[in-house]
Design a protein around this motif. Structure first.
Motif, short mmCIF file in Angstrom:
data_model
loop_
_atom_site.label_atom_id
_atom_site.label_comp_id
_atom_site.label_asym_id
_atom_site.label_seq_id
_atom_site.Cartn_x
_atom_site.Cartn_y
_atom_site.Cartn_z
N LYS A 58 1.44 -2.51 -5.36
CA LYS A 58 1.74 -1.36 -6.22
C LYS A 58 1.80 -1.74 -7.69
CE LYS A 58 3.89 1.43 -2.68
NZ LYS A 58 5.15 1.63 -1.96
N SER A 59 2.17 -3.00 -8.00
CA SER A 59 2.16 -3.44 -9.40
C SER A 59 0.74 -3.47 -9.92
CB SER A 59 2.75 -4.85 -9.54
OG SER A 59 4.04 -4.93 -9.06
N ASN B 48 4.03 -5.33 -0.74
CA ASN B 48 4.05 -3.97 -1.26
C ASN B 48 4.27 -3.97 -2.77
OD1 ASN B 48 5.72 -1.20 -1.67
ND2 ASN B 48 4.26 -1.05 0.02
N VAL B 49 5.18 -4.81 -3.22
CA VAL B 49 5.46 -4.92 -4.66
C VAL B 49 4.20 -5.37 -5.41
CG1 VAL B 49 6.71 -6.28 -6.39
CG2 VAL B 49 7.96 -5.26 -4.48
N ALA B 50 3.53 -6.37 -4.86
CA ALA B 50 2.32 -6.89 -5.51
C ALA B 50 1.24 -5.82 -5.58
CB ALA B 50 1.81 -8.12 -4.76
N SER C 104 7.36 -7.99 -0.42
CA SER C 104 6.68 -8.59 -1.59
C SER C 104 5.24 -8.14 -1.68
CB SER C 104 6.67 -10.12 -1.49
OG SER C 104 7.92 -10.62 -1.18
#
Lengths: 336, 336
Positions: B233-234, B229-231, B227
């Motif tokens: 990169k977003s 990483n997702v945050a 999560s």
């Protein structure tokens, strides 16, 4: 085509909801809207604008402070539950739109409408703006915090159907939200989901990273509801923060900056349109037996109108039946 | 203070790495840098600028295409492994910086330096830009795709120590990245981690949503590596996309837009500085026995310089010892 609209859900209710409904019936021939909520207030707001709009009285309101399950069970005369009951029991009603509590709408939609056979977990899917395509469907963006690999396969099937119904594009490119693009990347969930998606017969193009949510690298991006929610809110938050930084910079930048801003107004307006998370309507609650759209909590009249038109489009495209057919081929192998 | 810098890691190596190292030794009194890589090439680039810089010959390079574990084991004469060996074996070396393969650096750092007793999972933590504070530490941003609740507690302890070492602020506010702010929200992992954090004695302020990563609602934000990483990169992806939208709009907007852009240049420059993910140095690999910094793969000389100075600051603050002390109180209760 008749659509129920919860007139007392969201931060700008009922004014923005009524205005949005009025705009929607004006924009689409043959569209009828049923507004649920306090009939006296609604009739006053509709004064002279009630062509193709009727009111279904519901004196109560579910708020974001209500616990979803008990609110749906106890507040039976709320604008949301009265709407869901109409959607569930009245065959002439094709879809519903609400900007109210997401939790209550998910719970209520699931309870009142039931899930499509073969879909273990319905999911929330918005159509997000993207730089290089007609938009990106993110499925799931928050309905299921914990998922199994098979749920992600179902999200891919539903997202594909949703994308085609919205854009007309057959066989859209499906990708898996992951922490790297290489096939071996991921956590336990995405590694297993990758294998299912590879064998699904869908147009699966592999992993994408969260930075590709906005670039349009895929048409449909599949994620568990927790990561999907993180991705969605990160993008939205960053976009809003950058707009506020620009605004602040202009306000503090003196006359020079203000003239610059004036000259760049068309550019900013265009970017705002691209990055507007309300422009494309709402998030569709996929996997239940009728069309249910969650509009943004802070939806303006314009986004309510977009969400109502989106609901009509999805109902007309027969998305529920198409998901039913789409998942049928997988049921025997993969359903829990 | 001596710091090893992998001169052949990253997209802009070796030129940007050498230039960044030269800038860093000029900026900080008493700082020495050891550059690892092809000595002939490095000496040519250093020509006349080698004050406080030495070269450690390493003829080989690990690339992003190499499988991390086997690369670290087999490419023993690569710039990264030679650097890690120097960091591990030479007591006079305090820290290392590399812009090379994240996977190899994590694997190599873990293998060569070992983890701090009590920390089951070392984590990657960048110091991110934020609108209203001195920056936000996100821990973990990608080292651990699957986590247990106790890992998140350790991330909070390490993130707190990191934040204090970087900013001087004691007892920074720690929050848990979640899909809603209410206490009961989350997936199985975050619900259990919430309980551990509540009882941790840290300055735990509860859940934050991904949109708060950039607003500065907390000083330290704790997440599983997937999560996180997702945050990360977003946010980064959205910021970059918006800059490119603005640029495109200006290019296509004719003379008026170009004059506007010229007048707004100071505003844009300021925003770019706030949103620059390289400005604050690199991500720190927390939980191993020495200071190891991962600079951005596309790091410019400026960000390499920032990363080297950050490494010096963290080593001087004794962050490794502080994490060791911080986790000691929890070890008996929570270690796996």
């Amino acid at each position: 085509m008749k659509i129920v609209v919860d007139a007392f859900g969201g931060d700008n209710a009922p004014q923005a909801i009524v205005d949005g409904a009025v705009a929607a019936v004006a924009a689409r021939e043959g569209l009828e809207v049923v507004l649920t909520g306090d009939s006296e207030k609604l009739n006053a707001l509709l004064e002279g604008r009630s062509r193709n709009i009727t009111v279904l009285h519901a004196p109560d309101v579910i708020t974001n402070d209500d616990a979803p399950t008990s609110a749906v069970k106890k507040k039976t005369r709320s604008s949301m539950v009265v709407g869901l009951d109409a959607l569930a029991s009245d065959d002439s009603v094709s879809a519903m739109v609400s900007a109210g509590s997401t939790g209550a709408l998910l719970t209520g939609g699931f309870m009142k409408l039931g899930r499509i056979k073969g879909i273990s977990r319905p999911a929330m899917a918005p159509m997000l703006p993207s730089l290089s395509s007609q938009g990106v469907v993110l499925c799931d963006c928050g309905a299921n915090a914990d998922c199994k690999p098979v749920n992600l396969l179902h999200f891919a099937i539903m997202g594909t159907t949703f994308y085609t119904a919205m854009t007309g594009k057959e066989n859209p490119a499906v990708a898996l939200l992951n922490n790297g693009t290489e096939e071996h990347k991921g956590n336990e969930l995405t590694k297993q989901a990758y294998e299912l998606l590879k064998q699904s017969g869908l147009n699966f193009i592999g992993n994408v990273e969260a930075r590709d949510l906005i670039t349009g690298a895929a048409d449909v991006i599949v994620a568990d509801g927790f990561s999907g929610n993180v991705a969605l809110k990160s993008c939205e938050g960053t976009a809003l923060s950058m707009f506020s930084l620009i605004k602040k910079g202009i306000n503090e930048g003196g006359l020079k900056a203000k003239i610059g801003a004036l000259l760049l107004k068309p550019v900013f307006r265009k970017i705002k349109k691209v990055m507007d998370y309300g422009e494309n309507g709402g998030a569709c609650f996929l996997g239940i037996n009728k069309v249910l759209i969650k509009a943004h909590g802070s939806a303006s009249a314009k986004s309510v109108c977009a969400a109502v038109l989106q609901a009509a489009q999805l109902a007309e495209a027969g998305i529920t039946d198409k998901i039913r057919e789409g998942v049928a081929g997988f049921v025997s192998e993969t359903a829990e």
